[in-house]
Enzyme design. Structure first.
Site: not given
Lengths: 174, 735, 331
Positions: B461, B701
């Site tokens: 992604i 993240e």
């Protein structure tokens, strides 16, 4: 700017049928004659009629810059431009940027500096940067940042985008 | 065969999918066109609660180009989707007349052209019976779910220790709802052909989309193929099979033609999840010397009707610091809102703001440097399990970060640092990211031309999966980068977990590792009795690979090429599968560590006009083994930019009366633009993690949490204003 | 999203006649408001769209006293004009502070004057109560959330929709004149009289009649001695409308303000000429105290909702800062 209307010519519908328009788009140097619905934007004409899907739809409301293309050499948002308005205008898209399989210096710089992640905003960023170089707005990082702010990158590659543009600007490449 | 001295891995290889992306030639699902394809537009609810009393599609059906209008009147009943490690599938659309939230899909119009579908969708008229929606997180009318994840943690006696503590800081922190807003509009192209379904989707998890659609449409999984070759960002919003995907598949079946459904930007706010807002109570007790004696963290977040969202918030506070007494509690309030879902660093993005703000506040009560206070309470072992970490270099993160940032130049007095009219503030925060790894499968092949082909159903992604897995495969097979192809984004390939939770690189990397090792073993088995082979009788521990050859570990000249083995044995190729499963922490005697990070932020505040700028952020990250430093750095930069958004810009505003999102577009929902971002410095420290052969820890993240807290802490340092609510905006700083 | 007939105009008079004679016809220029509202939001539903972009209304001419700007000149073209840079630097700043380069290459000066409000309640046809769209239906923005980008001056219970132009802020301060072509010929309208306050009819935004075409604006060039500035305050560093903006031009002689022109953006339902503040400033000493008094005078009676409660104070401070940067503080 003539205000003289005594020799007024009647305004002409651009096509016979209400609701459809005949348009000649010159995209990356090639002429395309289209008979399209008057609602079709330049963005949708490129993507749906001409299968040039490099130009992306990110918001369709003029708020993200993903659909940036050049019309007559100036960067504009193709999502807020009716295709009909571009009749006989020169449209440049990401697909026309590389020549003979060789990437444009900006494309190479984006690669080298990792100026993208998902890649969705990238065609718009690069087309915007092409115009930015012509506009001469690469004098400082702050200037690049300000005048590239119309192109949102949600992956947050901004520092790398600035680095890529700075490098090409310093090389004086066009 | 290990990764002790990697050659290809680690290098700052340019993105292998980059040439396509810079040329606009990478095909995202919205770029897919199939012959005869038609288009879907959606009708959404304009109320937040109640039921449909009348839904009239007559006018819409008469409009040019319209092929079908689906609604609860004519949509077939669909089976429920499966429950996976993130929870249940969102409820299927158009199954009844109930309105659960504003923006809920009520009808889907299929037409020849996209503008015809859009025009017809506007011609569908809906009448409602309204009921009072529950919209505010504090509204007691909404069901309160306690310990919804079964992750509430207790250690010792937090309440007792707080009562006895020498110094206590207690405060409430609030974080706004944020919306993922990947730039790529989510699009689904669906085609049925002879009972088989092909889908091109913006998903982070093709294997799950395949399983879910098979179950909902009651066809075998083998009849469903889901592609996601390129995804225009997702940040968590592509982890679930949202109703629009189901509607596209349903529409394709209804009209018997391929369909394309592209969400509009406003629909991207109501249909694919968002980061839930939170209200968090923090209580920290400490001794005068700064040692923590108790941490209590209670977090309330929102969740939708009839759905679930796995988002532990307070839970992460149990393992962040050494502290004998801890209690964490997560709670969810059910509201008439679009379903929240994961958004880059779910839970931790909100929790870290509260915890790391609270620690900063405590440092002032103790008159300690906030960095010293964190070091004073450093969790040398995993505090909840008492086990050593599988890796932890947070101390180095702090030290290197402080050095690179120039933390020692910080004048500790509030408002003492200036740059002209601007007040200057320095703030910092620590990040201890939770570990997440799940089952994954991969397959590796070497063909008669000596090139490798490795694949898995995983997605890229924008994280760099194509690139790092190709690097890793090349490394493990002893091939050059351009001799290996890595393929993904296709559910027909071996099963992969989601690109989420910072877990894919580890899970997939270990599966690729296993597959490549197994492939070498297969080659060795092929020549085990081959008298012509210098490798006969070798086991995998005896050999190494390089230059397209397997050779004796001790003698590089003693070996032969893959090509030679295949040719001599008349084989076109050899293929092997690999599987990775997360290790059991108790078994390995280690606490699995996620990534760690330290954030140092400089802010400038114009106190008269309330302007806040963030010119400089230093991030130091322990991400275990870094497979590609260039791409890993980009992950940290990008997440930091997202953190700046969370800190100073992003807030999804819901109308308290109607439940309508008032700023559902990119002009009114502000994400950071280029001019908002200054210098972002990223450094990696630490060692390969010990838990897996690969030694990676996900870095997708960890760059986001810590940013908002460090900004808030810097704002306090600059102005003396403690802002406990995100985002921090002009109105907070005026005066 | 309704189908419409696209007509390309190649003659001004014919275009005016066409639109004037057809209530369902509308002009289209740069499209940055029109296309958005037509195709995306579905707020405007013309049956005929008359594209005026190829009319001969593009270009800039200047004499000693006036800069004349054709209505189809783009924002970028105006910003690049040497006279603007030299004589109207704050207009240039305002132009470049608006939108993005892409939008400024599309948006025309006439369109900038006539841009529609960004109010998300106005722009969502799913919201039934909007007096600007449907007179007497109410105002959802007043009770709604997120009314941050809304007006506090000229606003009231019927409407708080903001006129979000940056460019119009210096233009209104400079007594710009709008040239308008109607079926009965051309007329000149001062920009200060061009816009209508919402009052009972928020749907009526300007004094234009249907079919009137803005052909040009005339900007009186201020004296060379005047100092001007445009200060824009917003959450995001770029590519966002103003929360508050101030266009100010001051002439200070021997510590006394002899001429003051002040426009406000981000706060008004129309581009706001701050006459009350100008009165306080003119003839007063160039001191922070004067600037504060001027700001106070202009923001004596703002209309606020919870979302805009911070804006009067922000506006006062932005005015003071803008004036201080121009006039200094002779205290």
């Amino acid at each position: 700017m003539s205000q003289d209307s005594r020799n007024a010519r009647a305004a002409q519908p651009a096509a016979g049928d209400a609701g459809t328009v005949r348009v000649t788009l010159t995209v990356n140097g090639a002429d395309h004659e289209l008979l399209i619905d008057s609602r079709v934007t330049l963005l949708d004409a490129l993507r749906d009629e001409l299968a040039l899907t490099g130009t992306k739809k990110g918001c369709d409301q003029g708020a993200c810059g993903a659909c940036t293309v050049l019309v007559d050499g100036r960067r504009v948002l193709s999502c807020l431009t009716l295709a009909a308005q571009c009749d006989r205008r020169q449209v440049a898209t990401i697909e026309g940027l590389s020549s003979d399989g060789r990437l444009h210096p900006l494309q190479e710089a984006f690669l080298r500096h990792d100026g993208f992640q998902c890649g969705y905003c990238t065609p718009g960023q690069i087309m915007s940067a092409v115009a930015l170089l012509h506009e001469g707005r690469t004098g400082s990082d702050d200037e690049i940042r300000e005048f590239m702010s119309g192109n949102i990158c949600r992956c947050g590659a901004y520092p790398n985008i600035v680095a890529a543009i700075r490098e090409v600007a310093r090389q004086g490449a066009r | 065969m290990t990764l002790t001295r990697p050659v290809v891995v680690g290098a700052g290889v340019d993105r292998v999918d980059g040439p396509l992306k810079v040329a606009g030639a990478a095909a995202y699902s919205s770029d897919i066109t199939l012959p005869g394809m038609v288009h879907v537009a959606l009708v959404r609810s304009t109320i937040a609660a109640g039921r449909i009393t009348r839904l009239d599609t007559g006018a819409a059906e008469q409009l040019p180009g319209v092929l079908a209008v689906l609604s609860h009147h004519n949509a077939p009943r669909l089976a429920a989707g499966p429950t996976n490690n993130l929870g249940p599938t969102p409820p299927p659309p158009l199954q009844d007349d109930r309105i659960r939230h504003h923006g809920q899909y009520l009808a889907a119009v299929v037409a020849e052209k996209p503008y015809q579908a859009a025009a017809a969708a506007r011609a569908v008229t809906v009448e409602y019976e309204r009921t009072e929606p529950v919209l505010r997180i504090e509204d007691p009318a909404g069901e309160l779910r306690t310990d919804p994840f079964g992750m509430d943690a207790t250690r010792g006696d937090a309440a007792g220790a707080l009562a006895a503590a020498e110094v206590v800081h207690e405060a409430t922190y609030v974080t706004a709802e944020n919306t993922n807003n990947p730039l790529g509009l989510f699009a689904t192209v669906a085609q049925w052909s002879g009972g088989r379904l092909t889908v091109h989707d913006a998903t982070q998890w093709t294997s799950n989309t395949c399983q879910t659609l098979a179950q909902m449409f009651e066809v075998p999984e083998s009849a469903v193929r889901v592609y996601a070759k390129y995804v225009g960002g997702a940040f968590g919003s592509g982890l679930r099979v949202w109703p629009h995907v189901v509607l596209a598949v349903l529409a394709a079946r209804t009209v018997g033609r391929p369909v394309k459904l592209v969400l509009s930007r406003p629909e991207m706010f109501t249909g694919i999840g968002h980061r839930p807002n939170t209200v968090q109570q923090l209580r920290i007790g400490a001794a005068r010397d700064g040692g923590f004696v108790a941490i209590e963290h209670e977090a309330l977040q929102t969740v939708a009707m009839d759905d679930e969202n796995l988002e532990p918030v307070a839970a992460s506070s149990a393992s962040a610091y050494a502290c004998p007494n801890v209690a964490t509690r997560d709670r969810q309030r059910r509201l008439n809102i679009p379903c929240p879902g994961s958004m880059r660093a779910p839970g931790e993005a909100q929790a870290n703001f509260a915890l790391e703000s609270a620690i900063d506040e405590l440092s002032y009560l103790l008159d300690m440097d906030p960095l010293d206070l964190r070091l004073r309470n450093y969790a040398q072992v995993q505090p909840q399990f008492g086990l050593p970490w599988s890796s932890k270099a947070l101390r180095e993160c702090y030290q290197v970060g402080a050095e690179r940032f120039g933390w020692s130049r910080r004048d500790r007095r509030i408002g003492a640092m200036r740059d002209g009219r601007w007040l200057v503030g320095y703030g910092m925060a620590g990040v201890s990211y939770l570990w997440w790894q799940v089952h994954c499968e991969a397959r590796a092949t070497i063909g008669s031309d000596g090139t490798g082909y490795v694949r898995s159903a995983a997605t890229d992604i924008g994280t760099g999966t194509y690139t790092v897995m190709r690097q890793l495969s090349a490394e493990l097979l002893g091939l050059e980068l351009d001799q290996v192809r890595f393929d993904l984004g296709d559910s027909n390939l071996p099963w992969s977990p989601q690109a989420g939770g910072s877990g894919l690189t580890g899970a997939l990397g270990n599966a690729v590792h296993a597959a490549c090792r197994e492939l070498i073993r297969t080659f060795l088995r092929t020549v085990v009795n081959d008298s012509a082979s210098p490798l006969r009788g070798c086991t995998i521990d005896d050999v190494a690979v390089s230059g397209g050859r397997i050779h004796h570990r001790a003698d590089g000249k003693l070996g032969e090429s893959f090509v030679a083995i295949l040719a001599r044995h008349g084989l076109d190729e050899l293929t092997a599968d690999g599987v990775s499963d997360p290790p059991d922490p108790q078994e390995v005697g280690m606490a699995p560590a996620g990534a760690f990070a330290a954030k140092f932020v400089e802010v400038h505040v114009d106190p008269d006009l309330g302007l806040l700028r963030v010119p400089r952020i230093v991030s130091v990250v322990d991400g275990g083994r870094i497979l590609n430093e260039k791409l890993a750095r980009s992950q940290i930069i990008g997440a930091t930019v997202g953190g700046v958004g969370q800190a100073i810009l992003e807030e999804t505003v819901t109308d308290p009366r109607t439940g309508r999102i008032a700023n559902a577009n990119l002009g009114d929902y502000l994400v950071a633009v280029n001019a908002d971002i200054g210098e972002i410095d990223v450094t990696f420290v630490g060692e390969p993690d010990q838990l897996t052969p690969l030694g990676t820890k996900g870095v997708g993240e960890v760059g986001l949490p810590g940013t908002a807290a460090a900004v808030a802490n810097a704002v306090y340092h600059a102005t003396g204003k403690r802002i406990r609510s995100l985002p921090i905006t002009i109105d907070d700083l005026l005066g | 999203m309704r189908a419409f007939e696209y007509v390309r105009a190649d003659d001004i008079g014919a275009a005016v006649a066409l639109v004037s004679g057809d209530p369902a016809a509308q002009y289209l220029a740069g499209g940055t408001t029109q296309v958005d509202l037509m195709l995306k939001d579905g707020i405007l539903e013309p049956e005929r769209v008359v594209d005026i972009t190829r009319l001969p209304l593009r270009g800039i001419t200047a004499d000693d006293r006036t800069l004349r700007v054709g209505a189809l000149t783009t924002m970028e073209e105006l910003a690049a004009d040497p006279t603007v840079a030299e004589r109207l630097p704050f207009a240039r700043t305002a132009l470049l502070a608006g939108a993005s380069t892409q939008l400024r290459n599309m948006a025309t000066i006439g369109g900038n004057l006539l841009q529609r409000t960004r109010c998300r309640y106005f722009r969502d046809p799913g919201v039934p109560d909007c007096n600007k769209r449907t007179p007497s239906s109410g105002c959802a923005a007043i009770t709604g959330a997120g009314a941050r980008m809304h007006a506090i001056l000229g606003a009231g219970e019927t409407c708080i929709a903001l006129h979000a132009s940056d460019l119009c802020v210096p233009l209104v301060a400079l007594d710009t004149v709008v040239r308008v072509r109607g079926t009965d010929g051309e007329r000149r309208i001062p920009l200060t009289e061009f816009y209508l306050l919402p009052g009972d009819r928020p749907d009526l935004e300007t004094v234009l009649r249907h079919g009137d075409l803005v052909t040009a604006i005339e900007i009186p060039l201020p004296p060379a001695a005047i100092r001007s500035g445009y200060l824009k305050v917003r959450d995001r560093a770029s590519y966002e409308f103003a929360l508050v903006s101030v266009a100010a031009a001051l002439t200070v002689e021997d510590g006394t303000i002899t001429e003051a022109r002040l426009g406000l953006g981000g706060v008004g339902t129309i581009p706001w000429r701050a006459r009350a503040a100008e009165q306080v400033l003119t003839g007063a000493p160039a001191t922070v105290e004067t600037y504060r008094a001027a700001a106070e005078a202009e923001l004596r009676a703002p209309f606020t909702v919870p979302g805009t409660a911070f804006k009067p104070e922000l506006a006062r401070r932005t005015i003071v800062r803008a004036l201080e940067e121009l006039g200094g503080d002779r205290t």
